[in-house]
Structure formats: structure tokens, C-alpha cells
Design a protein around this motif. Structure first.
Motif, short mmCIF file in Angstrom:
data_model
loop_
_atom_site.label_atom_id
_atom_site.label_comp_id
_atom_site.label_asym_id
_atom_site.label_seq_id
_atom_site.Cartn_x
_atom_site.Cartn_y
_atom_site.Cartn_z
N GLY A 55 20.51 48.76 20.03
CA GLY A 55 19.22 49.41 20.25
C GLY A 55 18.59 49.06 21.58
N TRP A 58 16.92 52.05 23.42
CA TRP A 58 15.75 52.44 22.63
C TRP A 58 14.57 51.52 22.96
CZ3 TRP A 58 15.87 52.72 16.51
CH2 TRP A 58 14.80 53.51 16.08
N SER A 145 29.26 51.00 15.83
CA SER A 145 28.73 51.56 17.07
C SER A 145 29.48 51.01 18.28
CB SER A 145 27.24 51.23 17.18
OG SER A 145 26.67 51.92 18.26
N PHE A 237 15.39 59.30 18.15
CA PHE A 237 16.79 59.28 18.56
C PHE A 237 17.26 60.63 19.11
CE2 PHE A 237 21.35 59.68 17.92
CZ PHE A 237 21.81 58.52 18.51
N LYS A 241 18.60 61.34 22.80
CA LYS A 241 20.01 61.76 22.93
C LYS A 241 20.12 63.00 23.82
CE LYS A 241 24.13 62.72 20.19
NZ LYS A 241 24.78 62.65 18.88
N MET A 262 24.92 57.83 22.90
CA MET A 262 24.02 57.75 21.76
C MET A 262 24.63 58.60 20.65
SD MET A 262 20.34 57.93 23.68
CE MET A 262 19.50 57.03 22.40
N GLY A 265 22.68 56.61 15.69
CA GLY A 265 21.43 55.87 15.57
C GLY A 265 20.94 55.70 14.15
#
Length: 301
Positions: A55, A58, A145, A237, A241, A262, A265
Motif C-alpha cells: 500500500g 496509496w 501481490s 483504488f 488505477k 495496481m 487492491g
């Protein structure tokens, strides 16, 4: 800051995994080591620290909007996030290093990101009592991820299949070392270093607005609720993205045909990757690795 010419990255070769300062690394993050370690932090710098794929972008974007969303709106449409929030240890051929970008940052505060485990963070961040925002993600989703990231990113070692990847993840043989040591290292640091704010990816997914509010409180910002709501929407997200300034689609070392930077998420996507046997083995190993910490994660929300 002017744009970066990435042409030199088109011919980049996948690096080998090396042992460095006791953890697995690649040379792109160790080639500039002396300058990284000697980096001079300022008291108002903010360090965003995470294990890879937990993250980082983010949190970086939320912080960037909190500080500069109103004062410099043009940044949001013209300056990619990796220039607004430099990756301090990065050193790729033909482009400015993370240290060089951080030193040139025109903003106050300077927002800087790192994936370094706590013991390798440049000392000046602690000496200057800088605020540190750490984001942790549950190990299972983090592993999934990271696996897809490794497949699409030429700056990572040659990818292996999921089964081998998971074993290497458990063994701590991934770039930036073991997930367990990383999340626990910052958790321990938080007990003695009051300027560290520890966030959980799962909480951010569940209630982004609440996490933005907590972040403001930690940073001492009195951001109005309307502004916080706007930031929460902008950092959703799907919005990020689709945003070229935050989705890394302008970086040629990443092959979006394999997987987007991305991807989903979500919390709980691990269920589509782990077999029953893998899950049992992972849970057993996890219990051992995490038995001496009070740190707890949610794998579903």
C-alpha cells in the motif's frame, strides 16, 4: 522538477538476488548505498515505509493530497507520484537516484518513501525525529501481490512459479528480506519511537475515511471533513488505477501486459491463489515466525 527520460531502462536486465547487510536485495537498491545511508533528513521530512506491495503508493498519494492537494493542484495532473515521493534507495541506470530526487524536492514537507527494513533506514530520519508512516499488509495478500509484481517488473529477479515463490517468501528470500522481520521491526520501533504511525492495509480498505482522519491526527493537520472526503474519493483504488500519475504506467521496466502495477487492491485475494496444503503449511510457519510479537493481522474483512 523536469520529467525523467526512461529510455535507458528499455534494455534493463533482470537482476540476481544478492545477500546484503543480512537481507536479500538487488543491486538497484544497493548501488548508491553510501549516499542513501548518509542522506540528511530534515525535521519536517515524512518517511513512508512499507514492505513492497503493502500500500505504499496509496499512502504516498493520500499524504501528497493532504499536504499539496490544494496548494499545488497542477502536481496532481503533471507530476508522477514517484517524483513527488522519491524512493530513497532506488538507483536505476540513466535516471536520477532516489537520493538525488529527494534532495531536489521543492516541497515542505518532503515526502520520501522506502522499503528498507527498520535497521537499514538512514539514521538521520531517527536523529531528526522525523514522522514515519508505516503501512503493513497481511502476509498472504502481500505475498500474492508481490508475486504478480515480480512477474511484471524487470527490476525484480527472474520470477518463479507461485509455489516456489511462496516458499521463497516464507524463507525470507525476497527483495527487502523477510516480511515477518519487516513488519515486526517497525512494530517494535513504534514502542520506543513516538513519531511512528503504524497503519494496516486492511483498515484502509475497510474505512479509508477513518484512516485518513487518524493520519491527520498523527500529522497534526486540521484538514476539514469535506477535504478529507474528497481525498478519500480521489484515492479510491479504481480511481488511482486509472490515473497515469499514480499507476506507474509510464515506467518502462513494468510490463502491464503481464499484470498491472495496481492489480486488485483487495483483502482476501490470497484465497484464489493458495491451495489447501499451501495454506496449512503457511499458517504453521506463520505461527512460529510471529509467536513473539503482539502484532496481529486480518486476512479477511
Amino acid at each position: 522538477m523536469e520529467g525523467i527520460d526512461f529510455s535507458s531502462l528499455n534494455s534493463i536486465k533482470r537482476p540476481e538476488l544478492i545477500e546484503f547487510e543480512g537481507i536479500s536485495m538487488v543491486h538497484f537498491f544497493t548501488d548508491n548505498w553510501e549516499n542513501v545511508q548518509n542522506f540528511q533528513a530534515r525535521p519536517d521530512d515524512i518517511l513512508i515505509a512499507t514492505y513492497p506491495k503493502a500500500g505504499t503508493t496509496w499512502a504516498s498519494y493520500i499524504l501528497d493530497l493532504l499536504y499539496f492537494g490544494n496548494t499545488a493542484p497542477e502536481r496532481q495532473t503533471s507530476v508522477p507520484i514517484y517524483m513527488r515521493v522519491p524512493f530513497i534507495e532506488s538507483h536505476f541506470p540513466g535516471i536520477p537516484s532516489g537520493v538525488a530526487l529527494a534532495e531536489k524536492l521543492p516541497t515542505k514537507p518532503r515526502l520520501i518513501k522506502t522499503h528498507l527494513p527498520v535497521q537499514l533506514v538512514p539514521k538521520s530520519f531517527w536523529e531528526q525525529n522525523c514522522k514515519v508512516v508505516y503501512v503493513a499488509r497481511n502476509a498472504k495478500d502481500n505475498a500474492v501481490s508481490y508475486y504478480h509484481f515480480e512477474r511484471m517488473n524487470m527490476g525484480q529477479p527472474e520470477p518463479v512459479d507461485w509455489n516456489n515463490f511462496l516458499q521463497m517468501f516464507m524463507d525470507g528470500k525476497k527483495v527487502f528480506g523477510p516480511w515477518y522481520d519487516h513488519v515486526c521491526g517497525y512494530w517494535e520501533k513504534k514502542q520506543t519511537y513516538s513519531n511512528l504511525h503504524y497503519m494496516f492495509f486492511e483498515d484502509m480498505v475497510e474505512d479509508t475515511g477513518l484512516e485518513v482522519e487518524r493520519l491527520c491526527s498523527f500529522l497534526g493537520l486540521s484538514t476539514p471533513i469535506e477535504e478529507r472526503e474528497k481525498i478519500t474519493k480521489s484515492t479510491h483504488f479504481d480511481v488511482m488505477k486509472g490515473n497515469k500519475m499514480t499507476n506507474y504506467s509510464t515506467v518502462p521496466v513494468m510490463d502491464f501486459k503481464i499484470s498491472p502495477f495496481m492489480r486488485k487492491g483487495k483483502v482476501g485475494d490470497w484465497k484464489t491463489h493458495f491451495t489447501v496444503a499451501q495454506n496449512e503449511q503457511f499458517d504453521e510457519h506463520y505461527k512460529q515466525k510471529m509467536k513473539n510479537t503482539t502484532l496481529q493481522f486480518r486476512t479477511v474483512i
